[in-house]
Design an enzyme around this catalytic site. Structure first.
Site, PDB file in Angstrom:
ATOM      1  N   HIS A   1       0.829  -1.210   0.000  1.00 45.55           N
ATOM      2  CA  HIS A   1       0.000   0.000   0.000  1.00 45.55           C
ATOM      3  C   HIS A   1       0.863   1.260   0.000  1.00 45.55           C
ATOM      4  O   HIS A   1       0.888   2.015   0.976  1.00 45.55           O
ATOM      5  CB  HIS A   1      -0.942  -0.019   1.216  1.00 45.55           C
ATOM      6  CG  HIS A   1      -2.010  -1.051   1.105  1.00 45.55           C
ATOM      7  ND1 HIS A   1      -2.588  -1.669   2.200  1.00 45.55           N
ATOM      8  CD2 HIS A   1      -2.619  -1.575   0.018  1.00 45.55           C
ATOM      9  CE1 HIS A   1      -3.505  -2.522   1.779  1.00 45.55           C
ATOM     10  NE2 HIS A   1      -3.539  -2.493   0.462  1.00 45.55           N
TER      11      HIS A   1
ATOM     12  N   HIS B   1      -0.487  -8.632   1.006  1.00 45.72           N
ATOM     13  CA  HIS B   1      -1.571  -8.723   2.002  1.00 45.72           C
ATOM     14  C   HIS B   1      -2.310 -10.048   1.959  1.00 45.72           C
ATOM     15  O   HIS B   1      -3.127 -10.320   2.832  1.00 45.72           O
ATOM     16  CB  HIS B   1      -2.544  -7.555   1.784  1.00 45.72           C
ATOM     17  CG  HIS B   1      -1.809  -6.260   1.569  1.00 45.72           C
ATOM     18  ND1 HIS B   1      -1.569  -5.754   0.304  1.00 45.72           N
ATOM     19  CD2 HIS B   1      -1.193  -5.436   2.428  1.00 45.72           C
ATOM     20  CE1 HIS B   1      -0.850  -4.643   0.406  1.00 45.72           C
ATOM     21  NE2 HIS B   1      -0.601  -4.427   1.677  1.00 45.72           N
TER      22      HIS B   1
ATOM     23  N   GLU C   1      -6.091  -7.724   3.518  1.00 45.67           N
ATOM     24  CA  GLU C   1      -5.590  -8.810   4.368  1.00 45.67           C
ATOM     25  C   GLU C   1      -6.738  -9.492   5.114  1.00 45.67           C
ATOM     26  O   GLU C   1      -6.784 -10.725   5.223  1.00 45.67           O
ATOM     27  CB  GLU C   1      -4.562  -8.268   5.370  1.00 45.67           C
ATOM     28  CG  GLU C   1      -3.977  -9.384   6.226  1.00 45.67           C
ATOM     29  CD  GLU C   1      -3.048  -8.870   7.316  1.00 45.67           C
ATOM     30  OE1 GLU C   1      -2.330  -7.873   7.099  1.00 45.67           O
ATOM     31  OE2 GLU C   1      -3.045  -9.491   8.398  1.00 45.67           O
TER      32      GLU C   1
ATOM     33  N   CYS D   1       2.492  -8.059  13.449  1.00 40.92           N
ATOM     34  CA  CYS D   1       3.840  -8.521  13.097  1.00 40.92           C
ATOM     35  C   CYS D   1       4.927  -7.691  13.762  1.00 40.92           C
ATOM     36  O   CYS D   1       4.679  -6.599  14.271  1.00 40.92           O
ATOM     37  CB  CYS D   1       4.001  -8.510  11.583  1.00 40.92           C
ATOM     38  SG  CYS D   1       4.214  -6.856  10.933  1.00 40.92           S
TER      39      CYS D   1
HETATM   40  O1  0CM Z   1      -1.571  -3.748   5.872  1.00 41.80           O
HETATM   41  P1  0CM Z   1      -1.096  -2.359   5.453  1.00 41.80           P
HETATM   42  O2  0CM Z   1      -2.264  -1.581   4.889  1.00 41.80           O
HETATM   43  O3  0CM Z   1      -0.362  -1.676   6.518  1.00 41.80           O
HETATM   44  O4  0CM Z   1      -0.130  -2.663   4.238  1.00 41.80           O
HETATM   45  P2  0CM Z   1       1.183  -1.981   3.688  1.00 41.80           P
HETATM   46  O5  0CM Z   1       1.348  -2.487   2.288  1.00 41.80           O
HETATM   47  O6  0CM Z   1       1.212  -0.521   3.878  1.00 41.80           O
HETATM   48  O7  0CM Z   1       2.303  -2.584   4.626  1.00 41.80           O
HETATM   49  C1  0CM Z   1       2.849  -3.817   4.490  1.00 41.80           C
HETATM   50  C2  0CM Z   1       2.050  -4.946   4.674  1.00 41.80           C
HETATM   51  C3  0CM Z   1       1.426  -5.908   4.820  1.00 41.80           C
HETATM   52  C4  0CM Z   1       0.695  -7.107   4.977  1.00 41.80           C
HETATM   53 FE1  SF4 Z   2       2.925  -6.836   6.528  1.00 44.23          FE
HETATM   54 FE2  SF4 Z   2       4.386  -7.237   8.727  1.00 44.23          FE
HETATM   55 FE3  SF4 Z   2       4.660  -8.852   6.640  1.00 44.23          FE
HETATM   56 FE4  SF4 Z   2       5.539  -6.367   6.564  1.00 44.23          FE
HETATM   57  S1  SF4 Z   2       6.314  -8.031   7.878  1.00 44.23           S
HETATM   58  S2  SF4 Z   2       4.373  -7.392   4.954  1.00 44.23           S
HETATM   59  S3  SF4 Z   2       3.976  -5.260   7.728  1.00 44.23           S
HETATM   60  S4  SF4 Z   2       2.854  -8.637   7.897  1.00 44.23           S
END
Ligand code: 0CM
Ligand code: SF4
Length: 344
Positions: free
Chosen positions: A62, A95, A147, A215
């Site tokens: 994202h 995700h 997710e 996480c």
């Molecule tokens: O889950 P989130 O919206 O924070 O996603 P992101 O792509 O910004 O961060 C990494 C992840 C995952 C799963």
């Molecule tokens: Fe998402 Fe955590 Fe994996 Fe990064 S380490 S992609 S924040 S679950």
């Protein structure tokens, strides 16, 4: 006379005097986590190996900048697998996806590359296991987040979504004797614990997940910004609006004492008025944010007189994940962007 504000120019922000010492507290850890690094490298490798276009279901991570850059290199982001020409390569985002999406891709004869973060996959496995044992699963997370859709899709009959502490006060459960909570990986730790506390008040037999679902990267970035926020008049979080972990950093900064906190995608979104009377600026970035975007912020702040930068580090991170199995082979376990880190 005020300097005209031209977005994108380094001299956009004025160096205005404040009473005390102007400085930046730079939170660490910040920025890319192991799962994001792996997912972005997966798209890059797929482009190298198969050539453009490579299709990606949803945003790989994202972050607006990451998506734009990959688009320029030939990645095509689609909402659903039925938008991908049959037989083409498609990457599933960090995700995760539900089994229905995997099946949909197989039905179209797509060559799927699964860039789901292993820490999201771990939560999927927990959902499958508890559903098999006939538990009701209270999944704490944000409605509509990819997710959550992926995890819930592993056991739709068994999962009830709990979206907030307030929702925990009203959610209905038919059999509270066999109940477990799981969560999205990128939530606020404090808010999730409050949700669990309220759930447990109503359902004392509620079981905890076998290990943390939020996480390490999400947790570490929150711990670091808490420490910074205590001393910051202003906190700037680099990250996109749809990035759950980035948006949580703004909320956590405000809860832990920052006078103001703003999320930006790019340095040119910093407004002059945010700096009025500000001595200490905290800076951090979400887990999907390339460091170059933070460097741009620091450069603009230096131009505005905040050239003194002190890192506030609360943890070391050395986790690295192997590339998705579909891409392993000719160039080592992951293509080697960050040497010297241990593998998980
Ligand atoms: O889950 P989130 O919206 O924070 O996603 P992101 O792509 O910004 O961060 C990494 C992840 C995952 C799963
Ligand atoms: Fe998402 Fe955590 Fe994996 Fe990064 S380490 S992609 S924040 S679950």
């Amino acid at each position: 006379m005020p300097v005209p504000r031209v977005p994108g120019r380094r001299d956009r922000l004025q160096d205005i005097a404040v009473v005390g010492r102007k400085r930046v507290l730079l939170a660490a850890p910040r920025g890319y986590c192991a799962g994001v690094d792996r997912a972005v490298v997966a798209v890059e490798k797929a482009l190298e190996r198969y050539g453009a276009p490579v299709y990606v279901r949803k945003e790989i991570v994202h972050n607006k900048h990451v998506v734009r850059e990959l688009e320029q290199r030939g990645a095509v982001f689609v909402d659903e697998v039925d938008m991908v020409p049959s037989g083409a390569h498609v990457v599933f985002s960090a995700h995760g996806v539900s089994p229905a999406v995997v099946a949909g891709a197989a039905d179209r004869g797509l060559q799927a590359i699964d860039a789901t973060c292993p820490l999201v996959t771990k939560v999927h496995r927990e959902a499958v296991r508890f559903a098999r044992d006939d538990y009701r699963i209270l999944l704490i997370g944000h409605e509509g987040h990819e997710e959550v859709e992926g995890t819930a899709g592993e056991a739709p009959e068994h999962v009830t979504l709990v979206t907030s502490p307030e929702h925990a006060d009203t959610v209905e459960v038919s059999d509270p004797s066999k109940l477990v909570w799981l969560s999205q990986t990128t939530l606020s730790v404090d808010e999730t614990m409050e949700t669990v506390r309220r759930l447990r008040e109503r359902f004392p037999q509620l079981q905890n997940p076998p290990s943390d679902d939020i996480c390490y990267a999400t947790q570490n970035r929150q711990v670091a910004i808490k420490k910074v926020a205590r001393d910051a008049d202003l906190v700037i979080v680099v990250g996109s609006a749809n990035s759950s972990n980035s948006v949580r950093l703004v909320e956590v900064a405000l809860e832990y004492g920052a006078t103001a906190a703003h999320r930006i995608d790019y340095a040119d979104e910093i407004r002059q008025e945010w700096l009025d009377g500000v001595e200490t600026i905290g800076v951090t970035s979400g887990a999907s944010v390339p460091e170059v975007l933070v460097e741009e912020v620091l450069a603009d702040l230096a131009h505005a007189g905040y050239g003194e930068v002190e890192e506030v580090r609360t943890a070391e991170e050395d986790l690295i994940f192997s590339l998705p199995k579909e891409l392993r082979g000719d160039s080592g376990p992951r293509g080697g962007r960050a040497p010297g880190r241990s593998e998980a």
